[in-house]
Scaffold this motif. Structure first.
Motif, short mmCIF file in Angstrom:
data_model
loop_
_atom_site.label_atom_id
_atom_site.label_comp_id
_atom_site.label_asym_id
_atom_site.label_seq_id
_atom_site.Cartn_x
_atom_site.Cartn_y
_atom_site.Cartn_z
N THR A 58 96.22 19.19 67.95
CA THR A 58 96.87 20.49 68.06
C THR A 58 96.31 21.41 66.99
O THR A 58 96.36 21.08 65.80
CB THR A 58 98.40 20.37 67.89
OG1 THR A 58 98.93 19.55 68.94
CG2 THR A 58 99.06 21.74 67.94
N ASP A 59 95.75 22.53 67.42
CA ASP A 59 95.21 23.52 66.48
C ASP A 59 96.32 24.47 66.07
O ASP A 59 97.03 25.04 66.91
CB ASP A 59 94.07 24.31 67.11
CG ASP A 59 92.86 23.44 67.42
OD1 ASP A 59 92.74 22.38 66.78
OD2 ASP A 59 92.06 23.81 68.29
N ILE A 60 96.48 24.66 64.77
CA ILE A 60 97.53 25.53 64.22
C ILE A 60 96.86 26.55 63.30
O ILE A 60 96.07 26.19 62.43
CB ILE A 60 98.59 24.74 63.45
CG1 ILE A 60 99.25 23.69 64.36
CG2 ILE A 60 99.65 25.67 62.88
CD1 ILE A 60 100.27 22.83 63.66
N CYS A 61 97.18 27.81 63.51
CA CYS A 61 96.59 28.88 62.70
C CYS A 61 97.67 29.92 62.39
O CYS A 61 98.43 30.31 63.28
CB CYS A 61 95.42 29.53 63.44
SG CYS A 61 94.61 30.83 62.50
N VAL A 62 97.73 30.33 61.14
CA VAL A 62 98.65 31.38 60.71
C VAL A 62 97.86 32.68 60.59
O VAL A 62 96.87 32.74 59.86
CB VAL A 62 99.32 31.03 59.38
CG1 VAL A 62 100.26 32.15 58.94
CG2 VAL A 62 100.06 29.71 59.48
N ILE A 63 98.28 33.70 61.31
CA ILE A 63 97.57 34.98 61.34
C ILE A 63 98.54 36.08 60.90
O ILE A 63 99.67 36.15 61.37
CB ILE A 63 97.03 35.29 62.74
CG1 ILE A 63 95.99 34.24 63.15
CG2 ILE A 63 96.39 36.68 62.78
CD1 ILE A 63 95.42 34.47 64.53
N ALA A 64 98.09 36.90 59.98
CA ALA A 64 98.87 38.06 59.53
C ALA A 64 98.39 39.29 60.28
O ALA A 64 97.25 39.72 60.09
CB ALA A 64 98.74 38.25 58.03
N ILE A 65 99.22 39.84 61.15
CA ILE A 65 98.87 41.04 61.90
C ILE A 65 99.14 42.25 61.02
O ILE A 65 100.25 42.42 60.51
CB ILE A 65 99.68 41.14 63.21
CG1 ILE A 65 99.38 39.92 64.09
CG2 ILE A 65 99.36 42.42 63.95
CD1 ILE A 65 100.16 39.90 65.37
N PRO A 66 98.12 43.11 60.79
CA PRO A 66 98.31 44.27 59.91
C PRO A 66 99.49 45.12 60.34
O PRO A 66 99.67 45.42 61.51
CB PRO A 66 96.98 45.03 60.04
CG PRO A 66 95.99 43.98 60.45
CD PRO A 66 96.75 43.02 61.31
N HIS A 67 100.29 45.51 59.35
CA HIS A 67 101.45 46.37 59.55
C HIS A 67 102.49 45.73 60.49
O HIS A 67 103.23 46.42 61.17
CB HIS A 67 101.03 47.74 60.08
CG HIS A 67 102.02 48.83 59.76
ND1 HIS A 67 102.50 49.05 58.49
CD2 HIS A 67 102.61 49.77 60.54
CE1 HIS A 67 103.34 50.05 58.51
NE2 HIS A 67 103.43 50.51 59.74
N PHE A 68 102.49 44.40 60.56
CA PHE A 68 103.49 43.71 61.36
C PHE A 68 104.04 42.53 60.56
O PHE A 68 104.85 42.70 59.67
CB PHE A 68 102.90 43.26 62.70
CG PHE A 68 103.87 42.57 63.61
CD1 PHE A 68 105.06 43.17 63.96
CD2 PHE A 68 103.59 41.31 64.13
CE1 PHE A 68 105.97 42.54 64.79
CE2 PHE A 68 104.48 40.67 64.96
CZ PHE A 68 105.68 41.29 65.29
N LYS A 69 103.59 41.33 60.81
CA LYS A 69 104.07 40.16 60.09
C LYS A 69 103.16 38.98 60.39
O LYS A 69 102.19 39.10 61.15
CB LYS A 69 105.51 39.83 60.51
CG LYS A 69 105.64 39.45 61.97
CD LYS A 69 107.08 39.35 62.42
CE LYS A 69 107.89 38.39 61.58
NZ LYS A 69 109.27 38.26 62.07
#
Length: 368
Positions: A142-153
């Motif tokens: 299972t591939d897991i990635c945390v992404i921070a979307i600009p001006h969101f969360k």
């Protein structure tokens, strides 16, 4: 001078102002052959092999061990030895505290807006977890990635693909604390550019399209990261697949006698449902415009991005300026968002009414 030479190589010709007698000969003699070197510390770069599946005789690939300084730049943790020494030894020695502060410079600038960001605009390492396939029980990942979307969360994207049986699943989860209010996002879809907008729809969000009298309850569709077109097509396929009375002999009237007709005319309700699906598909393909798309998320984990052209321009501007100010000042005329207070029923369905976040130790002890 360097840019001019690169332009000549890419265009395959010399500028008209050059005074060489034979442009093609001079081009070959002065700029051909040349070497192109891609040095990627993350190992995510690739040059197409025109001889595939055979090996490319013109390309060589060399793997190397990253320096601690490169690990820090990629957001990876430095080794214990380097932390003890206090230096990151690479081509140039770097103080570990200065390197960390440098990599988080953008994050410190955006604290006033309570937005988390990184020098890579939220792109972090992809983690792989051993998982058994829920379909065939074969070993998978299972591939897991945390992404921070600009001006969101921050959002957590999880994806599983089984090479044995082909089973595929993806899941989107919101990161960070649970917000105190919900968000209702309204998009006016007027053109094909709006259909190409990126959409993050969480598993707790509901969708409605007033022009279709369509209202999908909260939690009625899994969390997806796609485009507006992809979201509408996913809704179309889901509504078509989960309707047990839309296929087979349940969708038609049965004839009372044997009149050599295999089936009679479709039932009126099935005909209306087919017409509804056809119009939904036409909206997804851009043949029926304009319309309004509303995403209501009680946990504020859903997001609709700008049109691709504007998104690219904002990303380049943010990279050039080294901050996310351009996202904060950008106004999307076709998009509006409003916050609302969750109802008691929504809090109960989300399990928030029974959640104790203050003085829980005292409460637990009193109950015992």
């Amino acid at each position: 001078c360097v840019v001019s030479k690169l332009k000549r190589i890419v265009d395959g010709c010399i500028d008209s102002d050059d005074e060489e007698e034979d442009d093609e000969v001079n081009l070959h003699n002065n700029y051909m052959p040349f070497n192109l070197i891609l040095d990627d510390a993350a190992g995510n770069s690739f040059i197409e092999n025109p001889y595939a599946p055979s090996s490319d005789p013109n390309t060589t690939t060399e793997e190397y061990i990253r320096t601690p300084a490169q690990d820090i730049e990629l957001g990876l943790q430095a080794s214990t030895e380097d932390e003890d020494v206090g230096e990151l030894r690479g081509q140039h020695s770097v103080d570990i505290d200065e390197c960390i502060l440098s990599s988080l410079s953008i994050q410190s600038k955006s604290n006033n807006s309570q937005q988390s960001s990184t020098t890579e605009l939220g792109r972090d390492e992809v983690m792989k977890l051993p998982t058994n396939c829920p379909s065939c029980n074969a070993s998978s990942e299972t591939d897991i990635c945390v992404i921070a979307i600009p001006h969101f969360k921050e959002v957590i994207i999880m994806c599983l693909f089984c090479e044995q049986c082909g089973y595929r699943s993806s899941e989107i989860k919101g990161g960070g604390a649970i917000p105190s209010v919900g968000t209702r996002t309204t998009l006016q879809v007027d053109s094909a550019d709006d259909l190409a907008r990126e959409v993050l729809k969480s598993d707790t969000a509901g969708i409605s399209i007033p022009e279709l009298d369509l209202e999908l309850n909260e939690g009625g569709l899994d969390g997806v990261y796609t485009t507006v077109e992809g979201l509408l097509m996913k809704m179309h396929d889901r509504l078509k697949e989960v309707n047990p009375f839309g296929v087979g002999d349940t969708s038609v009237k049965h004839h009372a006698n044997n009149d050599d007709r295999e089936f009679s005319d479709p039932l009126p309700r099935h005909a209306r449902f087919v017409q509804f699906l056809s119009r939904l598909k036409a909206m997804a393909e851009g043949r029926v415009l304009p319309f309004v798309l509303v995403i209501s998320d009680p946990l504020s984990n859903s997001f609709i991005g700008p049109i691709p052209e504007v998104a690219t321009r904002l990303a380049l501007q943010a990279e050039k300026e080294g901050s996310l100010t351009c996202y904060e000042t950008f106004v999307d005329e076709g998009l509006s968002a409003e916050e609302y207070e969750r109802t008691d029923e929504q809090n109960v369905n989300l399990g928030l009414s029974d959640m104790i976040t203050e003085h829980y130790q005292t409460t637990t002890g009193a109950d015992e």
